[in-house]
Design an enzyme around this catalytic site. Structure first.
Site, PDB file in Angstrom:
ATOM      1  N   GLY A  23       0.816  -1.209   0.000  1.00 28.48           N
ATOM      2  CA  GLY A  23       0.000   0.000   0.000  1.00 28.48           C
ATOM      3  C   GLY A  23       0.848   1.257   0.000  1.00 28.48           C
ATOM      4  CB  THR A  24      -0.040   4.804   0.534  1.00 31.98           C
ATOM      5  OG1 THR A  24      -1.073   4.799  -0.464  1.00 31.98           O
ATOM      6  CG2 THR A  24       0.674   6.141   0.495  1.00 31.98           C
ATOM      7  CE  LYS A  87      -6.131  19.247  -0.267  1.00 35.36           C
ATOM      8  NZ  LYS A  87      -6.020  18.159   0.738  1.00 35.36           N
ATOM      9  CD  GLU A 345      -7.399  20.839   7.398  1.00 35.08           C
ATOM     10  OE1 GLU A 345      -6.629  20.851   6.427  1.00 35.08           O
ATOM     11  OE2 GLU A 345      -8.143  21.808   7.677  1.00 35.08           O
ATOM     12  CB  ILE A 349      -0.019  10.793   2.499  1.00 35.76           C
ATOM     13  CG1 ILE A 349      -0.923   9.700   1.888  1.00 35.76           C
ATOM     14  CG2 ILE A 349       1.303  10.873   1.740  1.00 35.76           C
ATOM     15  CD1 ILE A 349      -1.277   9.928   0.434  1.00 35.76           C
TER      16      ILE A 349
END
Length: 508
Positions: A23-24, A87, A345, A349
């Site tokens: 995964g991440t 973003k 928020e 990550i």
């Protein structure tokens, strides 16, 4: 392996690193370790195609660019590979009250004086009828509201990314394997501790393969197979402040140009996210199971999405909080195994990244020492508690009283550290930043003002400006912001020419 409990957990040099889980989190760890220390380490990552990852951490904050710079990752290549968009902040809708919105942007608002922040001059201008909305003086916020974006000279635009989490893990896997990381497919069925019982000796896979290591990284998600289930590190529950403990997520087709911000839309018992990517939109509802059951949450989400639904709704259960230790013995927990607040928020990550950077700074090449473990754990706890307070702020400072969920958020007792920040801003307009804290003063100001908390006074230095001077000061900043934003191209058009993913890249 020789041990000395007073100084060393393990005096043997760390040469074999085993990462449990992909995964991440897992692949970010693998990428960083292999790029920087790959020539001296044997790095193995274990993951199973049969075990799904949470995979909804698709909105980021600007600190990810620092991580990419450290790894020398090309931004256009990364964005094309992960279907990413830009973003500039988060739009908070219905949070202060139903029908009232604001944007928490990544930018700097106005210009500070050495004695006082810009908010004091804005407060004086507001008192005299000379100031517009606080957000009018922030370029990133105005660009987000206008759906515009471009890179500016000298890093003049603060930004982050929306990205496909699954594609990001795949991208980092390819990156890591080029630097020597060995991926091992399989399920972990047993974890063997060493003779002391405080560290891990090996992991046994369903295939019968047993993997020994000197340092183990627990990236097994909420299961916390190593740090929690095996080493027994307790979990500190923060649900008395963070009431949401569920999320339901799905993906939809895009129905229009991607906007350069995440949408966070408050609902009766939580909030809904919308994250626009190049090829689809990520959607989810974060909610309190004490106020809404899973079926009702799924219906709420489905009735508030746009575009064709591409995936089945998936319910994710979590407990907001933090492991009391994120490093014990020879095991470091990174990602969801170490704790989880919630995605409001986009800090998940970032916390993975900070755990990695902290580990790199304290990497136990010559042997694992308790003093390093203690320092790592102390820094981790301080950092996440500051983030915790910032997230609680969004729920607690609100005018909403229309549902039991929001009344409970308004009325709850908050940590003393947050209460002090709120009272300081309410009484004086001042904010402070703890060293190495993630969210800067402007973030606290944007959210506190956005949630309806207006200071009762401003710094006296602002009174030294007459009306004409103050009007010119505020007007000059606002005009400069408007002029810059008007020159920016539309966000979708910029993405299309900068990093649009080609069919050939998608097939590869």
């Amino acid at each position: 392996m020789q041990t000395d409990p007073t100084t060393d957990v393990a005096s043997q040099p760390v040469q074999r690193v085993v990462i449990a889980g992909g995964g991440t989190a897992g692949w970010m760890v693998a990428a960083a370790l292999s790029k920087t220390l790959g020539k001296r380490l044997d790095i193995k990552l274990i993951e199973s195609d049969e075990i799904s990852t949470v995979g909804v951490g698709e909105a980021t904050i600007p600190t990810l660019m620092t991580f990419h710079r450290l790894l020398e990752i090309n931004e256009q290549e990364f964005m094309a590979a992960t279907q990413a968009t830009f973003k500039l902040g988060i739009s908070f809708e219905n949070w202060r009250d139903v029908g009232e919105d604001y944007i928490h942007s990544f930018g700097v608002t106005g210009k500070d004086h050495w004695t006082a922040g810009f908010q004091h001059f804005w407060l004086k201008g507001r008192e005299r009828g000379l100031a517009r909305d606080y957000g009018d003086y922030c370029m990133e916020l105005q660009a987000a509201a206008a759906h515009r974006f471009a890179h500016l000279p000298r890093g003049g635009m603060n930004y982050a990314f929306h990205m496909d989490a699954g594609l990001y893990a795949r991208y980092l896997r390819g990156f890591s394997e080029r630097f020597g990381v060995q991926r091992i497919e399989g399920k972990i069925v047993d974890v063997q501790r060493d003779a002391t019982g405080t560290s891990i000796r090996s992991l046994r896979l369903e295939s019968g393969v047993e993997l020994e290591g000197d340092l183990f990284i627990d990236c097994t998600g909420f299961r916390a197979l190593l740090i929690g289930q095996t080493l027994g590190v307790d979990y500190e529950d923060w649900s008395q402040w963070l009431h949401c403990d569920r999320a339901v997520a799905l993906q939809t087709a895009s129905v229009g140009p991607a906007v350069p911000y995440t949408r966070s839309i408050a609902r009766d018992a939580g909030w809904q996210w919308r994250i626009p990517l190049q090829h689809r939109v990520g959607n989810g509802l974060v909610y309190s199971s004490r106020h809404l059951d899973d079926d009702a949450a799924t219906r709420t989400l489905l009735s508030n999405v746009e575009g064709e639904v591409l995936t089945q709704p998936r319910v994710i259960r979590f407990q907001p909080g933090q492991r009391r230790q994120t490093w014990r013995g020879n095991c470091v927990a990174i990602g969801l195994a170490s704790g989880f607040l919630e995605p409001i928020e986009s800090t998940s990550i970032h916390l993975i990244q900070r755990g990695i950077v902290r580990l790199m700074q304290m990497f136990p090449a010559a042997g694992i020492r308790q003093v390093d473990i203690d320092e790592y754990n102390n820094q981790t706890r301080a950092e996440i508690e500051h983030i915790r307070d910032f997230i609680i702020l969004h729920y607690h400072v609100t005018n909403r009283q229309d549902t039991a969920f929001w009344r409970g958020c308004r009325e709850m007792a908050v940590p003393a550290s947050l209460r002090h920040r709120i009272e300081l801003f309410r009484e004086s307009g001042r904010v402070f930043r703890v060293p190495n804290e993630l969210f800067a003063e402007n973030s606290w100001i944007q959210v506190m003002l956005g949630q309806g908390l207006v200071p009762r006074q401003h710094h006296p230095v602002a009174d030294l400006m007459g009306d004409d001077e103050l009007s010119a000061f505020l007007g000059g900043i606002r005009s400069a912001v408007q002029a810059t934003v008007q020159r920016l191209p539309a966000h979708q058009a910029y993405v299309d020419q900068y990093c649009r993913r080609t069919e050939a890249a998608a097939a590869g």
